[in-house]
Design a protein around this motif. Structure first.
Motif, PDB file in Angstrom:
ATOM      1  N   UNK A  17       8.393   9.470  -9.317  1.00 27.46           N
ATOM      2  CA  UNK A  17       8.440   8.076  -8.910  1.00 27.46           C
ATOM      3  C   UNK A  17       7.972   7.867  -7.487  1.00 27.46           C
ATOM      4  N   UNK A  18       8.205   6.659  -7.014  1.00 30.35           N
ATOM      5  CA  UNK A  18       7.721   6.226  -5.704  1.00 30.35           C
ATOM      6  C   UNK A  18       8.895   5.679  -4.893  1.00 30.35           C
ATOM      7  N   UNK A  19       8.874   5.940  -3.602  1.00 35.59           N
ATOM      8  CA  UNK A  19       9.944   5.460  -2.719  1.00 35.59           C
ATOM      9  C   UNK A  19       9.840   3.959  -2.450  1.00 35.59           C
ATOM     10  N   UNK A  20       8.649   3.390  -2.587  1.00 40.14           N
ATOM     11  CA  UNK A  20       8.449   1.966  -2.316  1.00 40.14           C
ATOM     12  C   UNK A  20       8.883   1.178  -3.549  1.00 40.14           C
TER      13      UNK A  20
ATOM     14  N   UNK B  58       0.822  -1.214   0.000  1.00 41.25           N
ATOM     15  CA  UNK B  58       0.000   0.000   0.000  1.00 41.25           C
ATOM     16  C   UNK B  58       0.856   1.264   0.000  1.00 41.25           C
ATOM     17  N   UNK B  59       0.268   2.347  -0.441  1.00 38.21           N
ATOM     18  CA  UNK B  59       0.920   3.648  -0.334  1.00 38.21           C
ATOM     19  C   UNK B  59       1.120   3.947   1.150  1.00 38.21           C
ATOM     20  N   UNK B  60       2.316   4.426   1.487  1.00 37.12           N
ATOM     21  CA  UNK B  60       2.646   4.731   2.889  1.00 37.12           C
ATOM     22  C   UNK B  60       2.442   6.203   3.224  1.00 37.12           C
ATOM     23  N   UNK B  61       2.018   6.972   2.233  1.00 36.56           N
ATOM     24  CA  UNK B  61       1.873   8.418   2.398  1.00 36.56           C
ATOM     25  C   UNK B  61       3.167   9.045   2.919  1.00 36.56           C
TER      26      UNK B  61
END
Length: 184
Positions: free
Chosen positions: A55-58, A43-46
């Motif tokens: 981009x995304x850190x996950x 899930x998105x961790x906000x």
């Protein structure tokens, strides 16, 4: 031509899968079906990384899905409705599309090209007013954030009792959608 279909069904041979397969067989080019239940995405961790960085850190399976979405011509979201929305695994993928919305905040939203989109929504219940409305509103927003026009919304109610082979009107709609998506 490249088409990505995000499928939210838990059942591989369910009604949503019937619609997806019917459409897939009528689309030219490369068609990739991404089954949310088979895609291990966190899930998105906000964490808000995407508000200041592309981009995304996950780092998980989304790393492969992002370029596929960015490079497709057509994006279709197909899902059964669970309590007026999409199942949790598909919603998890949708929430991880946050970097595309965040690009507008950063001012570099040109990272994703304009594409055509469509929604395939399946409700098991007999028809009732507003049956598809909550999911439609959310998913139209998703397509908009991904710079995808919503070419059509195909709704199949009463799916628990009436499968696609008994629904010539839905088959006609899917065929027409495939033809529209096939022209550049």
């Amino acid at each position: 031509m490249k088409t990505i279909i995000l499928e939210g069904s838990a059942r591989r041979r369910g009604r949503t899968a019937e619609l997806v397969e019917f459409l897939r067989l009528r689309l030219p080019g490369e068609v990739t079906v991404v089954r949310a239940y088979d895609t291990p995405v966190s899930p998105c961790r906000d964490c808000r990384y995407c508000l200041s960085h592309p981009g995304c850190a996950v780092k998980d399976e989304m790393k492969d899905l992002y370029p596929a979405i960015e490079g497709c011509d057509n994006l279709i979201i197909a899902s059964p409705l669970y309590f007026h929305s999409v199942p949790a695994p598909l919603k998890t993928i949708i929430d991880r599309l946050q970097p595309y919305w965040a690009a507008t905040v950063r001012g570099d939203e040109d990272q994703i090209s304009t594409k055509r989109g469509a929604l395939l929504l399946v409700g098991g219940a007999p028809p009732f007013e507003g049956q598809f409305l909550p999911a439609e509103l959310m998913l139209r927003g998703v397509l908009s954030d991904l710079h995808a026009s919503c070419e059509d919304i195909i709704r199949m109610d009463d799916a628990d009792r009436r499968p696609l082979p008994q629904r010539p009107e839905i088959q006609t709609q899917l065929t027409a959608l495939a033809q529209r998506l096939s022209t550049l």
